[in-house]
Write an enzyme that holds these catalytic residues in place. Structure first.
Site, PDB file in Angstrom:
ATOM      1  N   TYR A 185       9.451  12.093  42.114  1.00 33.66           N
ATOM      2  CA  TYR A 185       9.559  10.877  42.936  1.00 33.66           C
ATOM      3  C   TYR A 185      11.018  10.612  43.264  1.00 33.66           C
ATOM      4  O   TYR A 185      11.881  10.724  42.395  1.00 33.66           O
ATOM      5  CB  TYR A 185       8.972   9.666  42.193  1.00 33.66           C
ATOM      6  CG  TYR A 185       7.771   9.129  42.930  1.00 33.66           C
ATOM      7  CD1 TYR A 185       7.930   8.527  44.170  1.00 33.66           C
ATOM      8  CD2 TYR A 185       6.488   9.272  42.420  1.00 33.66           C
ATOM      9  CE1 TYR A 185       6.829   8.080  44.888  1.00 33.66           C
ATOM     10  CE2 TYR A 185       5.383   8.828  43.120  1.00 33.66           C
ATOM     11  CZ  TYR A 185       5.562   8.227  44.363  1.00 33.66           C
ATOM     12  OH  TYR A 185       4.476   7.794  45.073  1.00 33.66           O
ATOM     13  N   GLU A 208      12.139   7.908  45.884  1.00 32.89           N
ATOM     14  CA  GLU A 208      12.264   6.888  46.950  1.00 32.89           C
ATOM     15  C   GLU A 208      13.724   6.541  47.169  1.00 32.89           C
ATOM     16  O   GLU A 208      14.486   6.386  46.210  1.00 32.89           O
ATOM     17  CB  GLU A 208      11.489   5.628  46.551  1.00 32.89           C
ATOM     18  CG  GLU A 208       9.997   5.768  46.755  1.00 32.89           C
ATOM     19  CD  GLU A 208       9.250   4.515  46.321  1.00 32.89           C
ATOM     20  OE1 GLU A 208       9.879   3.564  45.849  1.00 32.89           O
ATOM     21  OE2 GLU A 208       8.016   4.525  46.459  1.00 32.89           O
ATOM     22  N   ASP A 217      11.024  14.219  72.208  1.00 36.42           N
ATOM     23  CA  ASP A 217      10.152  14.705  71.132  1.00 36.42           C
ATOM     24  C   ASP A 217       9.992  16.203  71.374  1.00 36.42           C
ATOM     25  O   ASP A 217       9.185  16.626  72.197  1.00 36.42           O
ATOM     26  CB  ASP A 217       8.805  13.982  71.186  1.00 36.42           C
ATOM     27  CG  ASP A 217       7.830  14.513  70.133  1.00 36.42           C
ATOM     28  OD1 ASP A 217       8.163  15.509  69.460  1.00 36.42           O
ATOM     29  OD2 ASP A 217       6.740  13.931  69.990  1.00 36.42           O
ATOM     30  N   THR A 270       8.631  18.157  64.911  1.00 37.66           N
ATOM     31  CA  THR A 270       7.933  18.658  63.734  1.00 37.66           C
ATOM     32  C   THR A 270       8.654  19.946  63.353  1.00 37.66           C
ATOM     33  O   THR A 270       9.447  20.475  64.135  1.00 37.66           O
ATOM     34  CB  THR A 270       6.445  18.983  64.025  1.00 37.66           C
ATOM     35  OG1 THR A 270       6.393  19.898  65.125  1.00 37.66           O
ATOM     36  CG2 THR A 270       5.657  17.741  64.372  1.00 37.66           C
ATOM     37  N   LYS A 311       5.813  24.042  64.050  1.00 43.74           N
ATOM     38  CA  LYS A 311       5.268  24.702  65.248  1.00 43.74           C
ATOM     39  C   LYS A 311       6.169  25.910  65.563  1.00 43.74           C
ATOM     40  O   LYS A 311       6.240  26.824  64.756  1.00 43.74           O
ATOM     41  CB  LYS A 311       5.180  23.687  66.389  1.00 43.74           C
ATOM     42  CG  LYS A 311       4.248  22.508  66.041  1.00 43.74           C
ATOM     43  CD  LYS A 311       4.048  21.607  67.227  1.00 43.74           C
ATOM     44  CE  LYS A 311       3.009  20.538  66.944  1.00 43.74           C
ATOM     45  NZ  LYS A 311       3.527  19.332  66.320  1.00 43.74           N
ATOM     46  N   ARG A 333       4.987  21.923  57.134  1.00 45.28           N
ATOM     47  CA  ARG A 333       4.385  20.829  57.913  1.00 45.28           C
ATOM     48  C   ARG A 333       5.165  19.564  57.602  1.00 45.28           C
ATOM     49  O   ARG A 333       5.031  18.994  56.515  1.00 45.28           O
ATOM     50  CB  ARG A 333       2.929  20.717  57.457  1.00 45.28           C
ATOM     51  CG  ARG A 333       2.021  19.872  58.277  1.00 45.28           C
ATOM     52  CD  ARG A 333       0.581  20.280  57.997  1.00 45.28           C
ATOM     53  NE  ARG A 333       0.316  21.544  58.653  1.00 45.28           N
ATOM     54  CZ  ARG A 333      -0.052  21.676  59.926  1.00 45.28           C
ATOM     55  NH1 ARG A 333      -0.222  20.613  60.681  1.00 45.28           N
ATOM     56  NH2 ARG A 333      -0.267  22.857  60.447  1.00 45.28           N
TER      57      ARG A 333
HETATM   58  N1  PLP Z   1       4.820  15.211  68.901  1.00 45.61           N
HETATM   59  C1  PLP Z   1       4.327  16.227  69.624  1.00 45.61           C
HETATM   60  C2  PLP Z   1       4.949  16.530  70.958  1.00 45.61           C
HETATM   61  C3  PLP Z   1       3.270  16.983  69.138  1.00 45.61           C
HETATM   62  O1  PLP Z   1       2.752  17.969  69.879  1.00 45.61           O
HETATM   63  C4  PLP Z   1       2.729  16.665  67.867  1.00 45.61           C
HETATM   64  C5  PLP Z   1       1.611  17.438  67.275  1.00 45.61           C
HETATM   65  O2  PLP Z   1       0.920  18.170  67.852  1.00 45.61           O
HETATM   66  C6  PLP Z   1       3.267  15.589  67.169  1.00 45.61           C
HETATM   67  C7  PLP Z   1       4.321  14.889  67.707  1.00 45.61           C
HETATM   68  C8  PLP Z   1       2.676  15.116  65.874  1.00 45.61           C
HETATM   69  O3  PLP Z   1       2.855  15.955  64.845  1.00 45.61           O
HETATM   70  P1  PLP Z   1       1.906  15.909  63.556  1.00 45.61           P
HETATM   71  O4  PLP Z   1       0.619  16.525  63.956  1.00 45.61           O
HETATM   72  O5  PLP Z   1       2.703  16.678  62.572  1.00 45.61           O
HETATM   73  O6  PLP Z   1       1.755  14.473  63.165  1.00 45.61           O
END
Ligand code: PLP
Length: 440
Positions: free
Chosen positions: A51, A53, A206, A232, A235, A241
């Protein structure tokens, strides 16, 4: 101590079956990949027991001297990977995944019911970019914040930046999101920046899908233009993950009188991740992020990402040559959005037929689709296949498999005794790490 097989044979057996599925099938879900043995080792290490935090040096629990080192390593490597200076950029590696990372940004930067604009989900955006339907607010990001999606041009499939600018002038969002889950072209971050400046919005990129391509300098980076970048790590980046948030520090703008306006994102975003939304960070995942960031600096990774794009272009060309319609007419990245209506199938049926022959993909809306529940397309990606070692010539064979299944159906493919996917995958030049993790 008993192994998983000894203590829970029922579960162990299911995992064996999933290994077999991954080994014998062709993984074409654009958001998936095979991470490395090194990352898997971090994920299953004793770090999961701890842990912690808080943040390095400021924890609510004792015994965190090594956890601090790991989190600092992940942060430093994240900045280094994307060529960021720690005076100008900060990074938070604690989000449990991409969705919590995006919600943390909105929670930190916005007040409830402030306004966001993201690419609509049926047009290639993500749920967490403010998705709602006429009858329901689906994503928390549309429940807690006001969302007005922007769209692609239904004719070209390309983002309509003029319409976005026009809508932004009326809607006056506090954040505009430049990010995709299913859009095969490059984003014009400079154009997004201009629109944001005009309406006084933050630009949040993003890059969850394309982070690996950005890290390997195969496509333009959003960091030059964005105030905040989320991603993320599982991918194209091929890590564990998890989610990561980068945010700007230092000077945001200079007023007419020369007074400097500073960014105040660091405290707001860190506070939103913990304690507003999350508790203890997943230290095993953070260690995996550190390793993935290190691996992403390598020459091998650069080559890999270049091959991901070459394979996606080969996939796209193969399908177009066979008469399929591909959204936007091509791809610049790792994915292709295919309209399957010509085969007489819906996207959902196509996904099923392909699954029957061992190809995993997902149904997807194509530009102009009326229903997200019954879309006309499938999304196909090359990151996982490329990690397995597939080259252009292999992708040409994959196109033949896809076409046969879609045109004559999975039963007919089986009845015709066509080469099975398992025979094909056996002939591939397997990446050694994957071979080991998927061993029988
Ligand atoms: N942002 C984008 C552009 C995504 O394609 C995804 C997932 O497919 C996410 C955020 C969210 O990721 P997670 O599935 O890890 O919550």
């Amino acid at each position: 101590q008993a192994t998983l097989k000894e203590s829970d044979p029922e579960l162990a057996d299911i995992i064996v079956k999933e290994k077999e599925r991954q080994r014998e099938g062709l993984e074409m879900i654009a958001s998936e990949n095979f991470t490395s043995l090194a990352v898997l080792e971090s994920l299953s290490s004793c770090l999961t027991n701890k842990y912690s935090e808080g943040y390095p040096g400021k924890r609510y629990y004792g015994g965190n001297q090594f956890i601090d080192q790991i989190e600092n390593l992940a942060r430093a490597r994240g900045l280094e990977l994307f060529n960021l200076n720690s005076n100008d950029w900060g990074v938070n590696v604690q989000p449990y995944s991409g969705s919590p990372a995006n919600l943390a940004v909105y929670t930190g930067v916005l007040r409830p019911h402030d306004r966001i604009m993201g690419l609509d989900l049926p047009d290639g955006g993500h749920l967490t970019h403010g998705f709602f339907t006429p009858s329901k607010k689906i994503s928390a990001t549309s429940i807690f914040f006001e969302s007005m999606p922007y769209k692609v041009n239904p004719e070209t499939g390309l983002i309509d930046y003029d319409k976005l600018a026009e809508a932004a002038r009326t809607f006056r969002p506090q954040i505009i999101i430049a990010g995709i889950s299913c859009y095969s072209r490059l984003l014009d971050y400079g154009r997004f920046r201009k629109i944001c400046d005009e309406v006084g919005a933050y630009l949040m990129a993003d890059m969850a899908h394309v982070a690996g391509l950005v890290a390997a300098e195969q496509i333009p980076s959003p960091f030059e233009y964005a105030d905040i970048v989320t991603t993320t790590t599982h991918k194209t980046l091929r890590g564990p993950r998890a989610g990561v948030i980068f945010f700007r520090k230092g000077v945001r703008s200079t007023k007419a009188n020369g007074e400097k306006v500073l960014y105040d994102l660091e405290e707001r975003i860190n506070q939103a991740v913990f304690p507003a939304l999350q508790g203890g960070p997943h230290n095993n995942a953070i260690a995996g992020i550190a390793t993935a960031f290190k691996q992403a600096k390598s020459a091998e990774f650069k080559e890999y990402q270049a091959q991901v794009i070459k394979n996606a272009k080969t996939l796209c060309k193969g399908l177009v040559d066979l008469g399929y319609t591909v959204a936007t007419g091509g791809t610049d990245v790792h994915l292709v959005l295919v309209d399957v209506r010509k085969t007489g199938l819906t996207g959902a049926k196509a996904e099923l037929v392909l699954e029957e022959v061992g190809i995993a993909c997902n149904k997807n809306t194509v530009p102009g689709d009326k229903s997200a529940m019954n879309p006309s397309g499938i999304r196909l990606g090359t990151p996982a296949l490329t990690t397995r070692g597939l080259l252009e010539k292999d992708i040409e064979q994959v196109v033949v498999f896809i076409d046969a299944a879609l045109k004559i159906g999975s039963e007919a493919v089986k009845a015709a005794g066509s080469p099975k996917m398992v025979d094909f995958t056996k002939t591939l030049a397997e990446n050694a790490s994957i071979k080991q993790q998927l061993e029988e």
